[in-house]
Design a protein around this motif. Structure first.
Motif, PDB file in Angstrom:
ATOM      1  N   ARG A  82       0.845  -1.190   0.000  1.00 17.93           N
ATOM      2  CA  ARG A  82       0.000   0.000   0.000  1.00 17.93           C
ATOM      3  C   ARG A  82       0.883   1.243   0.000  1.00 17.93           C
ATOM      4  O   ARG A  82       2.010   1.232   0.504  1.00 17.93           O
ATOM      5  CB  ARG A  82      -0.904   0.051   1.252  1.00 17.93           C
ATOM      6  CG  ARG A  82      -1.985  -1.023   1.314  1.00 17.93           C
ATOM      7  CD  ARG A  82      -3.064  -0.789   0.272  1.00 17.93           C
ATOM      8  NE  ARG A  82      -4.152  -1.757   0.390  1.00 17.93           N
ATOM      9  CZ  ARG A  82      -4.158  -2.966  -0.164  1.00 17.93           C
ATOM     10  NH1 ARG A  82      -3.086  -3.372  -0.852  1.00 17.93           N
ATOM     11  NH2 ARG A  82      -5.196  -3.757  -0.037  1.00 17.93           N
ATOM     12  N   GLY A  84       0.457   5.907   0.051  1.00 17.61           N
ATOM     13  CA  GLY A  84      -0.393   7.066   0.268  1.00 17.61           C
ATOM     14  C   GLY A  84       0.258   7.930   1.336  1.00 17.61           C
ATOM     15  O   GLY A  84       0.580   7.428   2.417  1.00 17.61           O
ATOM     16  N   GLN A  90      -3.861   2.837  -1.191  1.00 14.09           N
ATOM     17  CA  GLN A  90      -3.749   2.472  -2.602  1.00 14.09           C
ATOM     18  C   GLN A  90      -2.793   1.297  -2.771  1.00 14.09           C
ATOM     19  O   GLN A  90      -1.633   1.366  -2.354  1.00 14.09           O
ATOM     20  CB  GLN A  90      -3.253   3.656  -3.422  1.00 14.09           C
ATOM     21  CG  GLN A  90      -3.192   3.376  -4.918  1.00 14.09           C
ATOM     22  CD  GLN A  90      -3.063   4.629  -5.759  1.00 14.09           C
ATOM     23  OE1 GLN A  90      -3.072   5.735  -5.234  1.00 14.09           O
ATOM     24  NE2 GLN A  90      -2.954   4.469  -7.064  1.00 14.09           N
ATOM     25  N   CYS A  94      -2.475  -4.540  -7.347  1.00 11.81           N
ATOM     26  CA  CYS A  94      -3.775  -4.970  -6.814  1.00 11.81           C
ATOM     27  C   CYS A  94      -3.814  -6.473  -6.583  1.00 11.81           C
ATOM     28  O   CYS A  94      -3.312  -7.266  -7.391  1.00 11.81           O
ATOM     29  CB  CYS A  94      -4.893  -4.554  -7.761  1.00 11.81           C
ATOM     30  SG  CYS A  94      -5.108  -2.770  -7.879  1.00 11.81           S
ATOM     31  N   ASP A 103      -5.284   1.657 -11.815  1.00 12.88           N
ATOM     32  CA  ASP A 103      -4.774   0.646 -10.886  1.00 12.88           C
ATOM     33  C   ASP A 103      -3.791  -0.289 -11.579  1.00 12.88           C
ATOM     34  O   ASP A 103      -4.035  -0.778 -12.692  1.00 12.88           O
ATOM     35  CB  ASP A 103      -5.934  -0.183 -10.319  1.00 12.88           C
ATOM     36  CG  ASP A 103      -6.317   0.267  -8.917  1.00 12.88           C
ATOM     37  OD1 ASP A 103      -5.445   0.781  -8.200  1.00 12.88           O
ATOM     38  OD2 ASP A 103      -7.486   0.086  -8.538  1.00 12.88           O
ATOM     39  N   TYR A 312      -8.793   6.610  -4.489  1.00 12.10           N
ATOM     40  CA  TYR A 312      -7.953   6.512  -3.302  1.00 12.10           C
ATOM     41  C   TYR A 312      -7.766   7.884  -2.658  1.00 12.10           C
ATOM     42  O   TYR A 312      -8.062   8.918  -3.250  1.00 12.10           O
ATOM     43  CB  TYR A 312      -6.602   5.883  -3.657  1.00 12.10           C
ATOM     44  CG  TYR A 312      -6.765   4.484  -4.225  1.00 12.10           C
ATOM     45  CD1 TYR A 312      -7.128   3.418  -3.400  1.00 12.10           C
ATOM     46  CD2 TYR A 312      -6.625   4.245  -5.594  1.00 12.10           C
ATOM     47  CE1 TYR A 312      -7.331   2.145  -3.921  1.00 12.10           C
ATOM     48  CE2 TYR A 312      -6.816   2.975  -6.123  1.00 12.10           C
ATOM     49  CZ  TYR A 312      -7.186   1.927  -5.284  1.00 12.10           C
ATOM     50  OH  TYR A 312      -7.393   0.678  -5.794  1.00 12.10           O
ATOM     51  N   THR A 314      -4.967   9.664  -1.132  1.00 10.08           N
ATOM     52  CA  THR A 314      -3.791  10.538  -1.166  1.00 10.08           C
ATOM     53  C   THR A 314      -4.002  11.689  -0.169  1.00 10.08           C
ATOM     54  O   THR A 314      -4.252  11.442   1.008  1.00 10.08           O
ATOM     55  CB  THR A 314      -3.404  10.983  -2.602  1.00 10.08           C
ATOM     56  OG1 THR A 314      -2.179  11.687  -2.542  1.00 10.08           O
ATOM     57  CG2 THR A 314      -4.472  11.751  -3.321  1.00 10.08           C
ATOM     58  N   TYR A 344     -15.152   8.790  -2.112  1.00  8.83           N
ATOM     59  CA  TYR A 344     -14.526   7.828  -3.018  1.00  8.83           C
ATOM     60  C   TYR A 344     -15.465   7.519  -4.182  1.00  8.83           C
ATOM     61  O   TYR A 344     -16.667   7.315  -3.994  1.00  8.83           O
ATOM     62  CB  TYR A 344     -14.241   6.511  -2.296  1.00  8.83           C
ATOM     63  CG  TYR A 344     -13.108   6.513  -1.301  1.00  8.83           C
ATOM     64  CD1 TYR A 344     -11.797   6.701  -1.709  1.00  8.83           C
ATOM     65  CD2 TYR A 344     -13.347   6.264   0.048  1.00  8.83           C
ATOM     66  CE1 TYR A 344     -10.752   6.657  -0.796  1.00  8.83           C
ATOM     67  CE2 TYR A 344     -12.310   6.211   0.976  1.00  8.83           C
ATOM     68  CZ  TYR A 344     -11.014   6.418   0.542  1.00  8.83           C
ATOM     69  OH  TYR A 344      -9.984   6.373   1.449  1.00  8.83           O
ATOM     70  N   VAL A 349      -7.865   9.310  -9.590  1.00 15.32           N
ATOM     71  CA  VAL A 349      -7.543   9.787  -8.254  1.00 15.32           C
ATOM     72  C   VAL A 349      -7.317  11.304  -8.279  1.00 15.32           C
ATOM     73  O   VAL A 349      -6.554  11.823  -9.085  1.00 15.32           O
ATOM     74  CB  VAL A 349      -6.286   9.086  -7.705  1.00 15.32           C
ATOM     75  CG1 VAL A 349      -5.954   9.605  -6.310  1.00 15.32           C
ATOM     76  CG2 VAL A 349      -6.512   7.573  -7.666  1.00 15.32           C
TER      77      VAL A 349
END
Length: 774
Positions: A82, A84, A90, A94, A103, A312, A314, A344, A349
């Motif tokens: 992840r 951020g 994020q 994935c 993504d 996401y 940020t 969201y 993003v």
């Protein structure tokens, strides 16, 4: 003191940027220009869908392709999968779900770019599509599919004082309107990229553009499960950022591929890849209700903000905090009720962008002011004057702030500007085509600098006399076109009276420069100035003490100057004769013979309000903007003819840099107002490149541009020059909207202003000029 800055007047105090000659000749090597023998080329496979489950990822065929040296998926992330800056939500790669078309699901490194692209085609991903949430208001409904475990609401804000609802009933005039702002691209020339080098000693060196090398190092440490000290980030120079490279982008993929392959890996996104995965400005829906009494005093103000943060987080919460704080602007308001929500969705993003949420709400707020003035039958500029905040007023959220008369100063400047003085005669020109209308509008705004209360906002720097005999200044900031190197150089020459050849500046390298915080939030110039103020005298004292030891001359009889240490009695004469004389002792000799290193360091914190208002600012910069526009009602096109900016930001260190920042920021705001919108349909970008996403070019920018820099600060103000990286962008849109209203009698509520909003049937029997109501 004020300074009227134009290209001509600023040139009287001109200073060639240290990076200028290389930039204009094309010789400068940006981080994405770097290459190494034996390096691999990296590519990232991104989602086909805006929202889907991932059932499987097959990479075996791609791995067998000749020339492929590494393929990675989520299984190859050794640490935290992840990233951020504030909320690491994020995925690097994935695992079981994609939430937007940017993504990443896999990445490859190969001997050539062609092989890497072919390898991506050979990776098989099986998806099951899910419903796409593209409307924040739909995403907030209880029945909406949750995009994150916590739901679809990222963040809420709420600020109230007084009783706005009751106060509206007492208002003589009330206006209510809903405003919409676009998803703007940063559109920097250098797209995201970098070179990632696994070193022989087990360390990793990252050459990648970012606004915060130390924060990148921290995040990569978590992802790679490596100590931070084993990662070096070289983060400068950068070919543009504007907030878009504040967050990690391709760094995790390059680092993982380099470590897996054991070879240097270069990644450089093309424009479509940048559009698809890069950050954008938050699109916002802003509903405002504002009321005034019969005398024209603002009484009540209610604001509702809905921000589309995309897939996401940020820095979405911080952007909403900033928008909430600036929704009241530089005005006295008795009763206030502001609520905001960041939601969201499956859109691209949204994150950090020059102005940081201020641009959106200032457009709405200034529109409210103009509408109220029209209802009152008052001149809009006089209406502003009546309600403008005073020097000692608290901040927008009641917090203590540094006293300044900036609001009144920029109002006065606009009021006396040539552009605004032409307003009364704008419609009197003869020979105007009947479908061409001209109008003049103006706006005023305040903008907070720094990260705000409750957020870590420290900085620092180092000065030393290095082995080469240079005064070395090291800071952890980055140069991404804003002129930071030039400003630092000017400060150093001013502090030490030396020549350009006597200084060496080190920025943007975690191995060589101290942690100075992020190059964002209009904070770097202020922090540089404050750090140097603290370090200057201790450093000079050490230089003179060593010079006294080496020469036998008393320290108080010497001072720093060009090329070395001079006798005070001789320095001025030496300067007058063109520095043909030699110093008492050169910096090189001083360094060679010094008994111990000559160095000082400083750790400081950005000035912060003492009141616990989360995100509340302490230092504010003020601006006023007046523009003249021409509207062609046959085509609906708006052309800005003239701009005048007034900026109250304290002492001007670098006049050409100051002018460049405001002029450049205003061009970016011109795009925000008239042409830029990264359109999305069902979570997919309609605008994929700069042939469809238009940004202002030279013909779109006004031929006339002038700027009054107001340098005066209250007596005893210890904070020095304020940052101006963002202030040039925040008040342009409402000024243009006001000018369009002046020209056409049409209120603008949605940006960008499209031709469809302004096309009208033309009576060829009527004359042109400014629109006259009635």
């Amino acid at each position: 003191m004020t300074m009227l800055l134009t290209k001509e007047t600023a040139g009287t105090r001109w200073h060639i940027r240290p990076d200028g000659p290389e930039k204009v000749t094309g010789a400068l090597s940006y981080l994405t220009d770097r290459h190494m023998d034996g390096m691999l080329h990296g590519k990232v496979l991104r989602s086909e869908h805006a929202h889907a489950w991932i059932l499987s990822i097959r990479t075996d065929i791609a791995e067998k392709l000749p020339g492929v040296r590494a393929v990675i998926t989520c299984k190859d992330v050794p640490g935290m999968n992840r990233f951020g800056i504030a909320i690491p939500d994020q995925p690097v790669l994935c695992e079981d779900r994609v939430r937007y078309v940017g993504d990443a699901v896999a990445a490859v490194a190969a001997d050539s770019l062609d092989i890497a692209e072919k390898a991506l085609e050979l990776i098989e991903v099986t998806y099951v599509q899910l419903p796409v949430l593209e409307d924040p208001e739909e995403a907030m409904k209880p029945e909406a599919l949750k995009l994150h475990p916590s739901g679809n609401v990222l963040h809420r804000t709420n600020y109230k004082r007084g009783d706005a609802e009751a106060a509206f009933r007492e208002c003589a005039f009330v206006v209510e309107e809903t405003y919409y702002t676009p998803r703007q691209m940063h559109a920097y020339m250098e797209t995201e990229g970098g070179l990632f080098v696994p070193e022989a000693d087990g360390r990793l060196t990252v050459y990648a553009p970012t606004q915060h090398g130390y924060k990148d190092r921290m995040q990569l440490s978590r992802i790679l499960a490596m100590p931070e000290e084993d990662i070096r980030i070289v983060s400068s120079p950068i070919g543009g950022s504007f907030g878009g490279k504040d967050e990690l982008n391709i760094q995790p993929f390059g680092a993982l591929l380099a470590l897996k392959s054991g070879r240097p890996v270069k990644i450089h996104q093309n424009r479509w890849e940048s559009v698809r995965s890069g950050l954008k400005r938050h699109p916002m829906k802003i509903t405002m209700r504002t009321g005034a009494n019969a005398e024209g005093r603002l009484v009540a103000h209610q604001v509702r903000i809905i921000a589309d943060t995309g897939a996401y987080a940020t820095l979405g919460p911080a952007v909403l905090n900033f928008a909430t704080e600036h929704a009241m602007g530089p005005y006295r308001m008795i009763h206030v009720d502001v609520e905001g929500v960041s939601v969201y969705t499956n859109n691209g993003v949204s994150g950090e962008f020059r102005g940081f949420g201020g641009n959106q709400v200032i457009f709405a707020l200034e529109g409210q002011i103009d509408r109220l003035a029209a209802k009152l039958g008052m001149d809009p500029w006089e209406f502003r004057s009546m309600n403008l905040r005073e020097k000692d007023d608290p901040g927008p959220m009641g917090q203590r702030i540094v006293a300044t008369e900036g609001a009144r100063q920029v109002w006065n400047s606009i009021n006396q500007s040539d552009v605004w003085l032409r307003k009364a005669s704008c419609g009197s020109r003869e020979g105007q085509l009947p479908w061409i209308h001209r109008g003049i509008g103006a706006s005023v705004a305040m903008h907070g600098s720094g990260l705000g209360f409750g957020l870590p906002d420290f900085g620092g720097g180092k000065l030393c006399l290095n082995r080469s005999g240079k005064i070395e200044a090291a800071f952890g900031y980055e140069e991404f076109g804003q002129g930071l190197l030039s400003t630092l150089q000017i400060m150093l020459l001013d502090h030490f009276g030396c020549d350009k050849e006597d200084v060496e500046m080190i920025i943007g390298d975690t191995d060589r420069a101290p942690h100075s915080g992020s190059s964002t939030a209009s904070r770097a110039t202020t922090m540089l100035w404050q750090a140097l103020q603290r370090m200057r005298q201790p450093f000079v004292d050490k230089l003179l003490k060593e010079a006294a030891r080496q020469t036998g001359v008393a320290a108080e009889e010497m001072e720093t100057g060009p090329r070395g240490i001079w006798m005070r009695s001789e320095l001025q004469a030496a300067k007058e004769e063109g520095n043909k004389s030699v110093p008492l002792v050169t910096y090189k000799h001083l360094a060679d013979e010094a008994q111990e290193p000559i160095r000082v360091a400083s750790q400081i914190h950005f000035p912060t309000t003492p009141d616990a208002v989360v995100g509340g600012h302490f230092l504010y910069t003020y601006t006023g903007v007046a523009v003249e526009v021409e509207v062609d009602t046959l085509t609906g096109r708006v052309r800005v003819l003239d701009q005048f900016h007034a900026v109250a930001a304290g002492p001007v260190i670098n006049p050409m840099g100051f002018l460049g920042q405001i002029e450049g920021g205003s061009s970016m705001a011109l795009g925000f107002t008239l042409m830029e919108d990264a359109l999305m349909v069902s979570g997919h970008y309609v605008t994929r490149n700069l042939d469809a996403y238009l940004v202002p070019t030279l013909p779109d920018t006004p031929a006339k541009f002038s700027l009054e820099a107001i340098e005066e600060l209250p007596e005893g103000d210890p904070y020095g020059p304020r940052g101006i990286g963002e202030i040039g962008t925040v008040a342009v849109a409402p000024a243009i909207a006001a000018a369009v209203r002046d020209a056409t009698n049409r209120w603008v509520t949605r940006l960008p202003i499209t031709p469809e909003q302004l096309i009208e049937t033309v009576d060829l029997g009527k004359g042109g000029g400014c629109y006259e109501e009635g």
